[in-house]
Write an enzyme that holds these catalytic residues in place. Structure first.
Site, PDB file in Angstrom:
ATOM      1  N   GLY A  97      -9.954 -23.685  -3.085  1.00  0.00           N
ATOM      2  CA  GLY A  97     -11.243 -22.973  -3.046  1.00  0.00           C
ATOM      3  C   GLY A  97     -11.057 -21.632  -2.354  1.00  0.00           C
ATOM      4  O   GLY A  97     -11.969 -21.130  -1.689  1.00  0.00           O
ATOM      5  N   SER A 144     -10.875 -18.665  -3.445  1.00  0.00           N
ATOM      6  CA  SER A 144     -11.617 -17.479  -3.881  1.00  0.00           C
ATOM      7  C   SER A 144     -13.081 -17.580  -3.455  1.00  0.00           C
ATOM      8  O   SER A 144     -13.889 -16.718  -3.788  1.00  0.00           O
ATOM      9  CB  SER A 144     -11.509 -17.324  -5.401  1.00  0.00           C
ATOM     10  OG  SER A 144     -12.022 -18.498  -6.017  1.00  0.00           O
ATOM     11  N   THR A 150     -13.779 -19.394   2.487  1.00  0.00           N
ATOM     12  CA  THR A 150     -12.447 -18.859   2.808  1.00  0.00           C
ATOM     13  C   THR A 150     -12.560 -17.411   3.281  1.00  0.00           C
ATOM     14  O   THR A 150     -11.967 -17.013   4.282  1.00  0.00           O
ATOM     15  CB  THR A 150     -11.551 -18.913   1.547  1.00  0.00           C
ATOM     16  OG1 THR A 150     -11.587 -20.236   1.049  1.00  0.00           O
ATOM     17  CG2 THR A 150     -10.128 -18.520   1.865  1.00  0.00           C
ATOM     18  N   ASP A 157     -28.100 -32.375   5.851  1.00  0.00           N
ATOM     19  CA  ASP A 157     -27.412 -31.141   6.237  1.00  0.00           C
ATOM     20  C   ASP A 157     -27.109 -31.086   7.736  1.00  0.00           C
ATOM     21  O   ASP A 157     -26.045 -30.620   8.138  1.00  0.00           O
ATOM     22  CB  ASP A 157     -28.295 -29.945   5.833  1.00  0.00           C
ATOM     23  CG  ASP A 157     -27.589 -28.620   6.009  1.00  0.00           C
ATOM     24  OD1 ASP A 157     -26.427 -28.518   5.603  1.00  0.00           O
ATOM     25  OD2 ASP A 157     -28.200 -27.681   6.573  1.00  0.00           O
ATOM     26  N   HIS A 214     -24.016 -33.150  12.527  1.00  0.00           N
ATOM     27  CA  HIS A 214     -24.108 -32.447  13.810  1.00  0.00           C
ATOM     28  C   HIS A 214     -25.005 -33.161  14.839  1.00  0.00           C
ATOM     29  O   HIS A 214     -24.613 -33.370  15.978  1.00  0.00           O
ATOM     30  CB  HIS A 214     -24.635 -31.023  13.621  1.00  0.00           C
ATOM     31  CG  HIS A 214     -23.978 -30.265  12.513  1.00  0.00           C
ATOM     32  ND1 HIS A 214     -22.643 -30.367  12.236  1.00  0.00           N
ATOM     33  CD2 HIS A 214     -24.463 -29.383  11.605  1.00  0.00           C
ATOM     34  CE1 HIS A 214     -22.344 -29.575  11.210  1.00  0.00           C
ATOM     35  NE2 HIS A 214     -23.433 -28.980  10.810  1.00  0.00           N
ATOM     36  N   LYS A 242     -35.080 -25.130   9.826  1.00  0.00           N
ATOM     37  CA  LYS A 242     -34.779 -23.743   9.450  1.00  0.00           C
ATOM     38  C   LYS A 242     -36.056 -22.918   9.570  1.00  0.00           C
ATOM     39  O   LYS A 242     -37.152 -23.453   9.538  1.00  0.00           O
ATOM     40  CB  LYS A 242     -34.267 -23.708   8.012  1.00  0.00           C
ATOM     41  CG  LYS A 242     -32.941 -24.431   7.858  1.00  0.00           C
ATOM     42  CD  LYS A 242     -32.121 -23.851   6.748  1.00  0.00           C
ATOM     43  CE  LYS A 242     -30.757 -24.500   6.668  1.00  0.00           C
ATOM     44  NZ  LYS A 242     -29.794 -23.951   7.641  1.00  0.00           N
TER      45      LYS A 242
END
Ligand code: BG6
Length: 512
Positions: free
Chosen positions: A33, A35, A39, A261, A266, A364
């Site tokens: 991955g 590209s 990354t 999520d 977390h 959020k």
């Protein structure tokens, strides 16, 4: 030696941090991955910063692989742009030139074993020989999770999952599964190809400085641990509030929602580090054993009485702030029932925590970005000041602030200076200096190279947290279908119903 210089020497020694320094072995990092966004925005900038701080081993290089056709020069140019965007002040031309000569790229078809034989089986040994990396390999999955299974399976079939006399490790990004069944399937695929000791499941929260500090703070000081239980603690609040929305991740977020999520990983990790029993040794497996015991002790959520333990919400737009509501974000269904906020009340059924609720909230588009663990102690048992001062004395609170401004704050009561007898709350503060900390990705990459699995999630950890959350998510999704999800204005504290969750217990959330 005169007295002053002797004293200086003594105090310098006493102040010196007690550190463990390990130089990672030479190795290569193969990024699947390469590209993609992760990354460019996170991984390469983190590796570059490690390189700049001379924390990487000498024989180190990166081989990026992805579907896109490009050569290594084009890959280097793309990564250089990513670094400039992420850390414009850190681009040192000479250092980048040196670093980028260690970046290589090959196109690959994730589903085709022949393509692995060329891109990895043939290319890797040549690069390894040139770099003298000792044949040690780290495969990093930074692809969409849909192709994890294929990549792992093909690595296995191509004989790349192990090497005689060198180590092979696999790093897996989140999301780790979508629910209990899919995470079990992924774990089975993984453990068919690799041993658990080769697998590094990332939860970047574990690499945050204050999160790592929870164990040091609790178990390297004799002051707090005796108080760390139901006798002295009234309740615990864990908050991860974000101001950002879903950014350009609607495709993923519409499938995930806040519980998958933020909570499955977390929030449950923060909870287990706060609540665990002292491990016998500061080692990856001993710590992960204790975290698993906490997850085992969490009382299943009462699915018939959801309102007692959970509130979910979704952000609506704010005309004043010029912010779109969730349903108006591009890629989100206009009638989406996906929660962007959740507050949970969690009970841990064990000796230490019996009767102490843990309140967790994350969302959020809230008022402020803040992640913290707040330990609310019980009030003093007897109010000897009631005649002189009246009023309520605020109980002590210990705040482990994860971000921003990482640090620890202890809120206590002290006499207000002056002739009148009155109390005022004061805070004893410890703040981390910014420049000493490694970013979460720098930390996890370094630990993986060193072979330290402490900050990575073990199979049972993933399994246990999905076991707890999957029935809850399922029940909520059924309920959302019948239209129960509380809206909240973007830039607010979250839905009013979340405040009511605590008010019913005679408590309130710490202000954001
Ligand atoms: C990620 C979530 O794991 O954590 C994101 O997928 C979230 O939705 C992010 O924004 C928060 O991380 P941090 O480090 O910014 O608190």
């Amino acid at each position: 030696m005169d007295m002053n210089s002797r004293l200086e020497n003594i105090s310098a020694e006493q102040m010196a941090p007690v550190c463990r320094i390990v130089i990672p072995k030479s190795c290569c990092l193969v990024i699947f991955g390469a590209s993609g966004d992760l990354t460019r925005r996170k991984l390469i900038p983190a590796i570059y910063r490690l390189f700049r701080q001379r924390l990487l081993p000498r024989g180190f290089f990166v081989l990026g692989v992805a579907r896109s056709e490009m050569d290594s020069d084009r890959f280097r140019a793309l990564m250089s742009e990513g670094l400039r965007e992420a850390f414009p002040e850190e681009c040192d031309e000479t250092c980048w030139r040196d670093f980028s000569s260690r970046l290589h790229y090959r196109a690959i078809n994730y589903h085709d074993a022949a393509s692995y034989r060329t891109a990895l089986g043939e290319v890797l040994p040549t690069l390894e020989k040139a770099a003298d990396s000792g044949g040690n390999r780290i495969f990093y999955l930074a692809t969409p999770p849909g192709v994890y299974g294929d990549i792992i399976g093909t690595l296995h079939q191509s004989g790349l999952a192990s090497q005689a006399n060198s180590h092979v490790k696999l790093v897996v990004e989140k999301p780790f599964g979508h629910d209990l069944a899919s995470s079990r399937e992924l774990n089975a695929t993984l453990l068919d190809a690799f041993r658990e000791s080769q697998v590094y499941r990332i939860d970047h929260y574990l690499a945050k400085e204050t999160v790592q500090n929870i164990l040091m703070f609790r178990f390297a000081n004799s002051l707090f641990e005796p108080l760390w239980n139901r006798r002295y603690i009234d309740h615990v609040q864990i908050t991860a509030a974000e101001t950002i929305g879903i950014e350009r991740r609607a495709g993923y977020y519409e499938q995930a929602g806040v519980l998958r999520d933020m909570f499955q990983n977390h929030m449950f990790q923060l909870l287990s580090l706060t609540a665990l029993e002292p491990p016998s040794l500061f080692s990856a497996d001993r710590v992960r054993d204790e975290k698993a015991k906490v997850l085992h002790s969490i009382r299943p959520f009462p699915l018939e009485r959801l309102e007692e333990c959970v509130v979910t919400g979704q952000y609506a737009g704010s005309a004043a702030a010029g912010i779109k509501g969730y349903q108006d974000e591009s890629g989100v269904a206009v009638d989406s029932g996906v929660p962007t906020y959740a507050a949970l009340k969690v009970w841990i059924d064990n000796w230490r925590w019996n009767g102490v609720p843990f309140y967790l909230r994350s969302g959020k588009r809230l008022k402020r970005r803040t992640t913290e663990i707040a330990i609310h102690f019980r009030p003093v048992p007897h109010m000897m000041f009631s005649q002189t001062m009246g009023g309520r004395i605020e109980a002590n609170t210990l705040i482990l602030r994860v971000q921003p401004d990482e640090g620890i704050h202890l809120e206590i009561q002290a006499k207000n200076p002056g002739s009148r007898m009155c109390l005022m709350p004061v805070s004893l503060d410890f703040l981390y200096p910014r420049e000493v900390s490694l970013s979460a990705y720098e930390r996890v990459l370094l630990d993986c190279m060193e072979g330290d699995q402490m900050l990575f999630v073990r199979e049972d950890g993933v399994d246990l947290s999905w076991s707890l959350l999957t029935p809850l998510i399922q029940a909520l999704e059924d309920r959302a279908a019948s239209g129960v999800l509380f809206p909240y204005e973007a830039g607010s504290d979250g839905p009013a119903a979340a405040a009511a969750l605590l008010e019913r217990d005679g408590r309130c959330w710490r202000p954001l």
